[in-house]
Motif scaffolding. Structure first.
Motif, PDB file in Angstrom:
ATOM      1  N   ARG A 286       2.374  -3.923   0.450  1.00 21.57           N
ATOM      2  CA  ARG A 286       2.592  -5.344   0.138  1.00 21.57           C
ATOM      3  C   ARG A 286       2.528  -5.578  -1.365  1.00 21.57           C
ATOM      4  O   ARG A 286       3.288  -6.361  -1.927  1.00 21.57           O
TER       5      ARG A 286
ATOM      6  N   ASN B  79      10.774   7.635  12.742  1.00 26.73           N
ATOM      7  CA  ASN B  79      10.156   8.909  12.378  1.00 26.73           C
ATOM      8  C   ASN B  79      11.077  10.037  12.815  1.00 26.73           C
ATOM      9  O   ASN B  79      11.727   9.944  13.851  1.00 26.73           O
TER      10      ASN B  79
ATOM     11  N   LEU C 130       4.012   1.984  18.142  1.00 24.45           N
ATOM     12  CA  LEU C 130       4.703   1.428  16.977  1.00 24.45           C
ATOM     13  C   LEU C 130       4.895  -0.081  17.052  1.00 24.45           C
ATOM     14  O   LEU C 130       5.390  -0.700  16.118  1.00 24.45           O
TER      15      LEU C 130
ATOM     16  N   ALA D 200       9.980   0.487   9.294  1.00 25.18           N
ATOM     17  CA  ALA D 200       8.960   1.529   9.169  1.00 25.18           C
ATOM     18  C   ALA D 200       8.762   2.305  10.467  1.00 25.18           C
ATOM     19  O   ALA D 200       7.877   3.153  10.550  1.00 25.18           O
TER      20      ALA D 200
ATOM     21  N   GLU E 159      -1.082  10.587   1.703  1.00 29.37           N
ATOM     22  CA  GLU E 159      -2.217  10.834   0.821  1.00 29.37           C
ATOM     23  C   GLU E 159      -1.849  11.864  -0.258  1.00 29.37           C
ATOM     24  O   GLU E 159      -2.159  11.670  -1.443  1.00 29.37           O
TER      25      GLU E 159
ATOM     26  N   GLU F 105       2.575  -3.217  10.318  1.00 29.57           N
ATOM     27  CA  GLU F 105       1.839  -3.420   9.072  1.00 29.57           C
ATOM     28  C   GLU F 105       2.628  -4.375   8.182  1.00 29.57           C
ATOM     29  O   GLU F 105       3.763  -4.104   7.812  1.00 29.57           O
ATOM     30  N   GLY F 106       1.996  -5.502   7.831  1.00 25.70           N
ATOM     31  CA  GLY F 106       2.635  -6.442   6.909  1.00 25.70           C
ATOM     32  C   GLY F 106       1.976  -6.445   5.545  1.00 25.70           C
ATOM     33  O   GLY F 106       2.588  -6.803   4.551  1.00 25.70           O
ATOM     34  N   CYS F 107       0.677  -6.079   5.507  1.00 27.97           N
ATOM     35  CA  CYS F 107      -0.023  -6.156   4.219  1.00 27.97           C
ATOM     36  C   CYS F 107      -1.047  -5.054   4.017  1.00 27.97           C
ATOM     37  O   CYS F 107      -1.308  -4.654   2.896  1.00 27.97           O
ATOM     38  N   GLY F 108      -1.674  -4.584   5.068  1.00 24.89           N
ATOM     39  CA  GLY F 108      -2.691  -3.547   4.928  1.00 24.89           C
ATOM     40  C   GLY F 108      -4.016  -4.056   4.386  1.00 24.89           C
ATOM     41  O   GLY F 108      -4.919  -3.276   4.106  1.00 24.89           O
TER      42      GLY F 108
ATOM     43  N   GLN G  76     -10.674   8.803   6.868  1.00 22.41           N
ATOM     44  CA  GLN G  76     -10.323   7.578   6.134  1.00 22.41           C
ATOM     45  C   GLN G  76      -9.187   6.796   6.788  1.00 22.41           C
ATOM     46  O   GLN G  76      -8.759   5.779   6.277  1.00 22.41           O
TER      47      GLN G  76
ATOM     48  N   LYS H 274      10.598   9.622   4.464  1.00 25.51           N
ATOM     49  CA  LYS H 274      10.346   8.219   4.818  1.00 25.51           C
ATOM     50  C   LYS H 274       9.629   7.540   3.655  1.00 25.51           C
ATOM     51  O   LYS H 274       8.704   8.112   3.070  1.00 25.51           O
TER      52      LYS H 274
ATOM     53  N   ARG I 129      -0.224   3.909  15.062  1.00 26.04           N
ATOM     54  CA  ARG I 129       1.209   4.117  14.787  1.00 26.04           C
ATOM     55  C   ARG I 129       1.549   5.602  14.665  1.00 26.04           C
ATOM     56  O   ARG I 129       2.559   6.046  15.206  1.00 26.04           O
TER      57      ARG I 129
END
Lengths: 159, 752
Positions: free
Chosen positions: B291, B34, A36, B31, B121, A40-43, A22, B286, A30
């Motif tokens: 959004r 890590n 990196l 983000a 997840e 991601e701003g919105c997905g 998935q 983390k 990433r």
């Protein structure tokens, strides 16, 4: 859930990684591959910060499954610069002060590369519509459009 | 006013020092941090806009494989009321309850619990296992209804502040404020025309492209290190310290690159939660918002209702002005209604005025600062009403503003007299601008409006170090959100007299540089710039002293010219000038390494004014508005890096136009935001906008060595009324409310 082996070519290098079924290409780039620079701003495919080029097509990597990238050639922001120098698109973004915070910039540069690869001489309207899938909240787009126009001229000059 | 000066570096637009990292994907944003052994944190959010929380049970989540920590409101200490930091953060006791709800959930999306697990997840599945018992309450969603005496209360202990006496009943009105001068009745009696209206604007979001993100790690000694995207890591540290009741000295905050903020990253959401989860789990944690979470649970700016009444004479002179403002605070007190009230009349000299403001609780997210917080809503109302005055008396809207314009010596409505300001210069520049002198295109309308922001100073620190080869390191503590490293480098180069390319500017973490307030209030180039200049002056004084010692002179016999120590005029000495590189090379013999520093609480930020105008076209079939051209004219005091000043003006114009034409929080009757994504909350895209023309006016700020005024916030203010006034001009129909979205325009045109 067991992971899948996926073999791709990223920025010219063969890259193998294990991804879950998935997992989006964005998350795989990433989290599994360490690219990196793709953000991601919105997905949900609305902001374009995760733009990459897959087999010559500009895609939002958040909308593609990693598993779909099996056998694909992928270009990310890390693969735009040539040798030890910047690509003219990158040079022009800097010269024109076309970034403020810079988080959308990788997506814009990849999208611009995809545009100029297929249309080396776009007019302003074409540039604005092509880049309409990339959101920038800082610049009002003026300096980005000028940077793209100038990069197109520069590349035409080099060609 | 300071004389115009020719500078070598100030006023040029070189490439920013962090530029290469940002065009190659190397720059590390929130983000991108890590750590080994890291867990992923997720937040459980309230499904109700208003509910009592009867119980939270995280035990089933905690028992799941891969889950290492789970917390809820009960795990956080109670927090004393008090202010922390700079721009609009509000009361830290409220921020604490916003970070994690305690007895009540006050908006849909309010954080109720959080977990840390080995993958995102698993963390999200664990959220489903948390049991929360809610007692739903009716949501309070309309600002005017919320003010009614019989309204459902968000907070039974909220007694309206600033009334002459403490009220005997609680209310959703957190506070009121009044500014007044002169005799309002007499002023309206002198008026030839009076315009009155009510103007509503819904909540809008800052819309930064980078969602909130942080990584926290707590070691076995109880010391935490937090990487996060923030406009002010020192204030994030202070807030986290108060919210967790930890010592400041046990918290280290490292600001990542920041992917936009516009005020919205001046307050903590995730950081205290991540620290607590990491402490419980004994592993790094983390947390990255989606959004949707950004829209539902982080700072929009206030929705507002503004009522305005203006009286003016036929010659344009405003004789009286009255305003009533009600701003949505969201779930906790702290709407920017005070700055709204202070700014509404600020560009004008008005003898008789009254403005009343109300900070009102509603079941929506707690508002955060957004670019000139509070000014766009109030000034939209006033600038629209002023446009109607201009129409009624048949006067050019720029001429009307010139008749009433504030100038040096005008007493601002909020108290002090203005020093040198650039409002009249902006109006004059607009009047002469080719975009204004050309006719309005066929079928379009032209709108004009003024903008204003106070700007702030506050605390800053800077250190300047000279390397052995004379190159320069500037270290300061303000996250660079739009190119400020370049501006710092330019001011350092100019002051020291060395090429810009020899200066590198770094943003230090909370333990490697001195305290700086937030990057906000348009203060960074002004206040931190002032600290950088003073730190460079410290370097110069030390270099002169070392040169004097080398030459056997007194310190006052040496001057600093073009980056070199030279004998002062009249000092007869056969010596060669000593450059910064020369002095650096001989530093071991003249006292050791060269280090300059400055820290200050900057005063005299210098108000910023603008005039904007634009030509907009309305499609009567669809109601869509096209922006044909837009021109921003603004006083920057002195543009240190003109391209980045233009960028602020263009970006602010785009945000203001987005707010004016499309952006809004849309709620259903249960208080659930219906458009929590960029597809439905539509910010302007490249094809929505034309090139945005700019003209920088420079009336130097007397309180800064290079004349800097902040420029970041003013640009968002005027575009709202520019759009309204242009649509009025194009259609002949006045629409008071925003946004001027196609459905609203079609409805207005069909009613006409």
């Amino acid at each position: 859930m067991s992971k899948m082996h996926i073999r791709t070519t990223i920025n010219g290098d063969q890259v193998d990684f294990l991804g879950s079924p998935q997992q989006s290409l964005l998350d795989a780039l990433r989290d599994e591959v360490g690219k990196l620079g793709t953000k991601e701003g919105c997905g949900t495919g609305d902001c374009g910060a995760c733009s990459v080029i897959v087999d010559g097509r500009l895609v939002c990597s958040c909308l593609m499954l990693a598993a779909e990238a099996e056998g694909a050639e992928i270009t990310t922001i890390e693969g735009i610069a040539e040798g030890d120098g910047l690509h003219p698109i990158q040079e022009k973004f800097l010269e024109h002060a076309a970034l403020q915070c810079g988080v959308c910039t990788p997506g814009f540069i990849v999208a611009t590369k995809a545009l100029l690869d297929r249309n080396p001489d776009p007019d302003e309207r074409t540039i604005r519509y092509w880049l309409a899938g990339n959101l920038c909240r800082c610049t009002g787009y003026d300096k980005i459009v000028r940077a793209v126009q100038d990069a197109a001229q520069e590349l035409a000059h080099e060609a | 006013m300071a004389e115009a000066v020719d500078y070598r570096y100030v006023g040029t637009s070189p490439v920013r020092p962090d530029g290469v990292d940002k065009v190659t994907g190397r720059a590390q944003f929130g983000a991108d941090q890590n750590l080994p052994n890291m867990l992923h944190g997720s937040v459980l959010r309230s499904p109700h806009a208003h509910a009592r929380i009867k119980s939270v049970d995280v035990s089933k989540a905690l028992a799941m494989d891969g889950v290492h920590a789970a917390v809820s409101g009960a795990d956080f200490p109670s927090v004393q009321s008090g202010e922390v930091g700079g721009e609009g953060g509000g009361d830290v006791a409220d921020i604490a309850k916003n970070v994690m709800a305690r007895d009540k959930a006050l908006y849909h999306g309010h954080a109720v619990a959080a977990v840390a697990a080995t993958s995102v997840e698993i963390a999200e599945r664990a959220l489903d296992a948390i049991e929360v018992e809610y007692e739903p309450l009716p949501p309070v969603l309309d600002v005017v209804e919320a003010m009614a005496p019989d309204a459902t209360l968000l907070d039974d202990n909220c007694f309206t502040k600033n009334l002459p006496e403490k009220p005997d009943k609680p209310s959703n009105i957190a506070s009121v404020m009044v500014l007044a001068r002169g005799d309002l009745d007499a002023g309206f009696e002198q008026a030839d025309v009076v315009v009155e209206g009510e103007y509503r604007i819904p909540m809008a979001h800052q819309g930064y492209i980078e969602p909130h993100a942080c990584t926290a790690t707590v070691n076995e000694e109880g010391k935490a290190t937090v990487w996060c995207c923030t406009q002010g890591h020192f204030e994030f540290r202070a807030m986290t310290s108060k919210i967790l009741n930890w010592k400041i000295g046990d918290l280290k905050f490292i600001a990542s690159e920041i992917g936009g903020g516009f005020g919205g990253k001046t307050v903590v959401y995730l950081e205290p939660v991540a620290v607590l989860l990491s402490k419980h789990a004994g592993r790094p944690v983390k947390m990255v918002m989606s959004r949707e979470e950004v829209f539902r649970a982080t700072g929009p700016t206030s929705g507002s209702v503004c009522r305005v009444k203006i009286g003016a004479q036929n010659d344009g002179k405003i004789t009286a002005a009255k305003a009533w403002l009600a701003y949505e605070a969201g779930a906790f007190a702290g709407a920017p209604v005070m700055p709204g009230a202070m700014s509404i009349f600020a560009p004008y000299e008005i003898e008789n005025f009254l403005v009343e403001g109300h900070d009102v609780l509603v079941n929506k997210p707690k508002v955060a600062a957004y670019r000139a917080p509070g000014a766009p809503q109030a000034m939209h109302a006033f600038e629209v009403a002023l446009d109607d005055i201009a129409r009624q008396i048949g006067m050019d809207p720029l001429d009307l503003r010139m008749v009433n314009a504030a100038d040096e010596g005008t007493q601002a409505p909020y108290g002090p007299k203005f020093p040198a300001i650039g409002f009249k210069a902006c109006i004059e520049a607009a009047k002469k601008h080719p975009n204004y002198t050309k006719p309005v295109p066929e079928g379009a309308g032209r709108g004009v409006a003024a903008g204003f922001w106070f700007n702030i100073g506050m605390q800053s620190s800077a250190e300047v170090r000279i390397n052995e080869d004379g190159t320069v390191i500037v270290m300061e503590g303000n996250p660079d959100i739009g190119g400020s490293r370049a501006s710092m480098g330019l001011m350092a180069a100019e002051t020291l007299g060395v090429p810009y390319e020899q200066v590198k500017t770094y943003i230090g973490d909370t333990e490697s540089t001195g305290f700086c307030n937030v990057t906000g209030g348009s203060r960074t180039t002004f206040a931190t710039g002032l600290a950088v200049v003073q730190a460079c002056e410290d370097i110069i004084a030390q270099c002169k002293s070392r040169a004097a010692a080398t030459w056997g002179m007194d310190d006052d016999q040496v001057e600093w010219q073009d980056g070199q120590a030279v004998p002062a005029p009249g000092v007869n000495a056969d010596v060669s000038p000593l450059s910064l590189a020369d002095i650096a090379a001989s530093a071991p013999k003249t006292g050791g390494p060269i280090l300059g520093r400055a820290s200050l609480n900057a005063q005299g930020a210098g108000a910023s004014f603008s005039v904007n105008f634009g030509d907009l076209k309305v499609d009567p079939e669809t109601g869509a508005v096209e922006v044909l051209s837009f021109t921003g004219i603004q006083d920057a005091g002195k543009a240190i890096h003109p391209a980045f000043v233009e960028g602020q003006m263009q970006g602010g114009a785009a945000q203001g136009l987005g707010w004016a034409l499309n952006e809004e929080y849309i709620y259903d009757a249960d208080g659930v935001m219906e458009n929590a994504g960029f597809l439905d909350y539509r910010v302007p895209v490249a094809s929505d906008l034309p090139m945005i023309d700019t003209q920088i006016v420079e009336v130097p700020n007397p309180s800064h060595p290079y004349g800097v005024r902040g420029v970041g916030e003013t640009p968002i203010v005027a575009p709202l009324a520019v759009a309204s006034n242009a649509v009025r001009d194009a259609t002949g129909v006045r629409i008071n409310d925003l946004p001027l979205s196609p459905p609203r325009i079609l409805a207005a045109l069909s009613n006409d």
